[in-house]
Design a protein around this motif. Structure first.
Motif, PDB file in Angstrom:
ATOM      1  N   PRO A  30       0.797  -1.229   0.000  1.00 57.58           N
ATOM      2  CA  PRO A  30       0.000   0.000   0.000  1.00 57.58           C
ATOM      3  C   PRO A  30       0.831   1.281   0.000  1.00 57.58           C
ATOM      4  O   PRO A  30       0.386   2.312  -0.503  1.00 57.58           O
ATOM      5  CB  PRO A  30      -0.833  -0.127   1.274  1.00 57.58           C
ATOM      6  CG  PRO A  30      -0.981  -1.600   1.464  1.00 57.58           C
ATOM      7  CD  PRO A  30       0.325  -2.189   1.021  1.00 57.58           C
ATOM      8  N   ASP A  31       2.053   1.218   0.570  1.00 50.40           N
ATOM      9  CA  ASP A  31       2.909   2.408   0.574  1.00 50.40           C
ATOM     10  C   ASP A  31       3.726   2.551  -0.708  1.00 50.40           C
ATOM     11  O   ASP A  31       4.633   3.390  -0.791  1.00 50.40           O
ATOM     12  CB  ASP A  31       3.830   2.406   1.800  1.00 50.40           C
ATOM     13  CG  ASP A  31       4.830   1.241   1.788  1.00 50.40           C
ATOM     14  OD1 ASP A  31       4.809   0.428   0.835  1.00 50.40           O
ATOM     15  OD2 ASP A  31       5.629   1.154   2.732  1.00 50.40           O
ATOM     16  N   CYS A  32       3.423   1.688  -1.689  1.00 55.24           N
ATOM     17  CA  CYS A  32       4.066   1.703  -3.010  1.00 55.24           C
ATOM     18  C   CYS A  32       5.483   1.134  -3.011  1.00 55.24           C
ATOM     19  O   CYS A  32       6.186   1.207  -4.028  1.00 55.24           O
ATOM     20  CB  CYS A  32       4.077   3.111  -3.621  1.00 55.24           C
ATOM     21  SG  CYS A  32       2.426   3.754  -3.945  1.00 55.24           S
ATOM     22  N   SER A  33       5.940   0.578  -1.890  1.00 54.70           N
ATOM     23  CA  SER A  33       7.243  -0.074  -1.877  1.00 54.70           C
ATOM     24  C   SER A  33       7.122  -1.466  -2.494  1.00 54.70           C
ATOM     25  O   SER A  33       6.112  -2.152  -2.314  1.00 54.70           O
ATOM     26  CB  SER A  33       7.787  -0.170  -0.455  1.00 54.70           C
ATOM     27  OG  SER A  33       6.936  -0.949   0.359  1.00 54.70           O
ATOM     28  N   PRO A  34       8.129  -1.916  -3.238  1.00 60.55           N
ATOM     29  CA  PRO A  34       8.036  -3.211  -3.905  1.00 60.55           C
ATOM     30  C   PRO A  34       8.261  -4.376  -2.945  1.00 60.55           C
ATOM     31  O   PRO A  34       8.971  -4.250  -1.944  1.00 60.55           O
ATOM     32  CB  PRO A  34       9.151  -3.142  -4.944  1.00 60.55           C
ATOM     33  CG  PRO A  34      10.167  -2.231  -4.335  1.00 60.55           C
ATOM     34  CD  PRO A  34       9.383  -1.206  -3.562  1.00 60.55           C
ATOM     35  N   VAL A  35       7.662  -5.501  -3.263  1.00 59.08           N
ATOM     36  CA  VAL A  35       7.887  -6.739  -2.531  1.00 59.08           C
ATOM     37  C   VAL A  35       7.875  -7.868  -3.546  1.00 59.08           C
ATOM     38  O   VAL A  35       7.158  -7.806  -4.549  1.00 59.08           O
ATOM     39  CB  VAL A  35       6.819  -6.944  -1.426  1.00 59.08           C
ATOM     40  CG1 VAL A  35       5.426  -7.069  -2.024  1.00 59.08           C
ATOM     41  CG2 VAL A  35       7.161  -8.142  -0.551  1.00 59.08           C
ATOM     42  N   THR A  36       8.662  -8.896  -3.323  1.00 55.04           N
ATOM     43  CA  THR A  36       8.777  -9.997  -4.282  1.00 55.04           C
ATOM     44  C   THR A  36       8.492 -11.327  -3.613  1.00 55.04           C
ATOM     45  O   THR A  36       8.402 -11.431  -2.381  1.00 55.04           O
ATOM     46  CB  THR A  36      10.179 -10.052  -4.900  1.00 55.04           C
ATOM     47  OG1 THR A  36      11.111 -10.554  -3.912  1.00 55.04           O
ATOM     48  CG2 THR A  36      10.648  -8.677  -5.371  1.00 55.04           C
ATOM     49  N   ASP A  37       8.383 -12.359  -4.443  1.00 54.90           N
ATOM     50  CA  ASP A  37       8.204 -13.704  -3.903  1.00 54.90           C
ATOM     51  C   ASP A  37       9.436 -14.151  -3.126  1.00 54.90           C
ATOM     52  O   ASP A  37       9.349 -15.028  -2.257  1.00 54.90           O
ATOM     53  CB  ASP A  37       7.864 -14.702  -5.002  1.00 54.90           C
ATOM     54  CG  ASP A  37       8.801 -14.632  -6.205  1.00 54.90           C
ATOM     55  OD1 ASP A  37       9.458 -13.598  -6.414  1.00 54.90           O
ATOM     56  OD2 ASP A  37       8.855 -15.621  -6.959  1.00 54.90           O
ATOM     57  N   ALA A  38      10.586 -13.526  -3.383  1.00 55.55           N
ATOM     58  CA  ALA A  38      11.788 -13.850  -2.603  1.00 55.55           C
ATOM     59  C   ALA A  38      11.650 -13.382  -1.163  1.00 55.55           C
ATOM     60  O   ALA A  38      12.091 -14.074  -0.234  1.00 55.55           O
ATOM     61  CB  ALA A  38      13.016 -13.219  -3.249  1.00 55.55           C
ATOM     62  N   ALA A  64       5.423 -10.105   7.929  1.00 57.12           N
ATOM     63  CA  ALA A  64       4.375 -10.457   8.889  1.00 57.12           C
ATOM     64  C   ALA A  64       3.743  -9.200   9.476  1.00 57.12           C
ATOM     65  O   ALA A  64       2.512  -9.111   9.612  1.00 57.12           O
ATOM     66  CB  ALA A  64       4.938 -11.345   9.998  1.00 57.12           C
ATOM     67  N   VAL A  65       4.575  -8.229   9.837  1.00 62.60           N
ATOM     68  CA  VAL A  65       4.050  -6.969  10.373  1.00 62.60           C
ATOM     69  C   VAL A  65       3.187  -6.272   9.330  1.00 62.60           C
ATOM     70  O   VAL A  65       2.114  -5.740   9.636  1.00 62.60           O
ATOM     71  CB  VAL A  65       5.202  -6.054  10.838  1.00 62.60           C
ATOM     72  CG1 VAL A  65       4.684  -4.660  11.179  1.00 62.60           C
ATOM     73  CG2 VAL A  65       5.911  -6.658  12.047  1.00 62.60           C
ATOM     74  N   SER A  66       3.630  -6.305   8.079  1.00 62.34           N
ATOM     75  CA  SER A  66       2.855  -5.694   7.007  1.00 62.34           C
ATOM     76  C   SER A  66       1.478  -6.334   6.874  1.00 62.34           C
ATOM     77  O   SER A  66       0.497  -5.672   6.509  1.00 62.34           O
ATOM     78  CB  SER A  66       3.614  -5.819   5.684  1.00 62.34           C
ATOM     79  OG  SER A  66       2.903  -5.228   4.620  1.00 62.34           O
ATOM     80  N   ALA A  67       1.394  -7.626   7.206  1.00 62.96           N
ATOM     81  CA  ALA A  67       0.122  -8.348   7.148  1.00 62.96           C
ATOM     82  C   ALA A  67      -0.674  -8.245   8.441  1.00 62.96           C
ATOM     83  O   ALA A  67      -1.746  -8.839   8.571  1.00 62.96           O
ATOM     84  CB  ALA A  67       0.381  -9.817   6.822  1.00 62.96           C
TER      85      ALA A  67
END
Length: 258
Positions: A30-38, A64-67
């Protein structure tokens, strides 16, 4: 404990390299920072290792915190985990990305591992001792050497974030007469200070505790320090902050031997 953290970081780093070589799946928070399957794969592996080895120590992990999964940490030691620090480096195929695992006790980072899988280098610290090791092609640890911060001479070498530099950082370097500086990604900046390659790392842009804890643990064990703008050590486990989110860091300056 440190051996377990090292093994877990190496296992996660091996999985990250597999995805790095195959090509990651990229989404955005939501903050537009990228995240990957890695990120997700590495965190899952680390959390499983920590739960098996240290079931009574809570873990604060980035994804986990993001979730929304935040265990209670008041009055107890806890782990801070960034499964892939430097996601932008990873996506850009720059090798400055790391796996970070740290143990926090009484608000201070007392043990930590920073593994740079693409570089084949691992830094670790506990009980006031910091080391650097090579991780070979079979993912075994070798050539471990003790490292320490250098005494600063007349010409200081600075470090800055490659992706999150700021006008305040540039002003700080200029004010302190530091014209020789390099930009580096991820928590490796702390490790370069700990290794005696550079002298100061001012950070005047946003970081989270999982970004800094492991590298900070290594720096402190090597004789350095990380101070907030009021001159006190950076602390960890910050909750219910009036002007920022949980686990967000204020501005700080990390340096080798004062």
């Amino acid at each position: 404990m440190l051996e377990t953290l090292q093994k877990s970081a190496i296992t996660a780093g091996r999985a990250i390299l597999d995805i790095y070589n195959a090509g990651p799946e990229i989404t955005y928070k939501p903050d537009c920072s990228p995240v990957t399957d890695a990120d997700a794969t590495a965190e899952r592996l680390i959390l499983a290792d920590l739960a098996e080895a240290f079931p009574d120590i809570p873990v604060i992990a980035e994804e986990a915190v993001s979730a929304g999964h935040v265990p209670e940490i008041a009055g107890t030691s806890f782990f801070l985990v960034d499964p892939l620090d430097g996601t932008k480096e990873f996506i850009s195929r720059n090798d400055d990305f790391t796996v970070n695992i740290a143990l926090i006790t009484n608000g201070a980072p007392v043990a930590g591992v920073v593994y740079a899988p693409a570089l084949g280098i691992l830094y670790a610290a506990s009980q006031g001792k910091a080391v650097k090791a090579v991780i070979d092609d079979t993912f075994r640890l070798s050539d471990e050497t003790v490292i320490g911060c250098r005494s600063c001479g007349d010409r200081m070498v600075g470090l800055a974030s490659r992706w999150h530099n700021s006008a305040e950082t540039t002003a700080y370097l200029k004010e302190h007469g530091i014209s020789d500086y390099r930009t580096v990604g991820s928590s490796l900046k702390f490790c370069l200070l700990a290794e005696g390659i550079a002298d100061v790392y001012p950070r005047f842009s946003r970081t989270m505790e999982w970004d800094t804890a492991a590298g900070d643990a290594i720096l402190r064990a090597a004789g350095g320090e990380t101070l907030m703008m009021d001159g006190t050590p950076l602390t960890y486990g910050k909750r219910n902050q009036k002007d920022d989110s949980d686990f967000a860091n204020p501005w700080f300056v990390s340096r080798g031997k004062p």
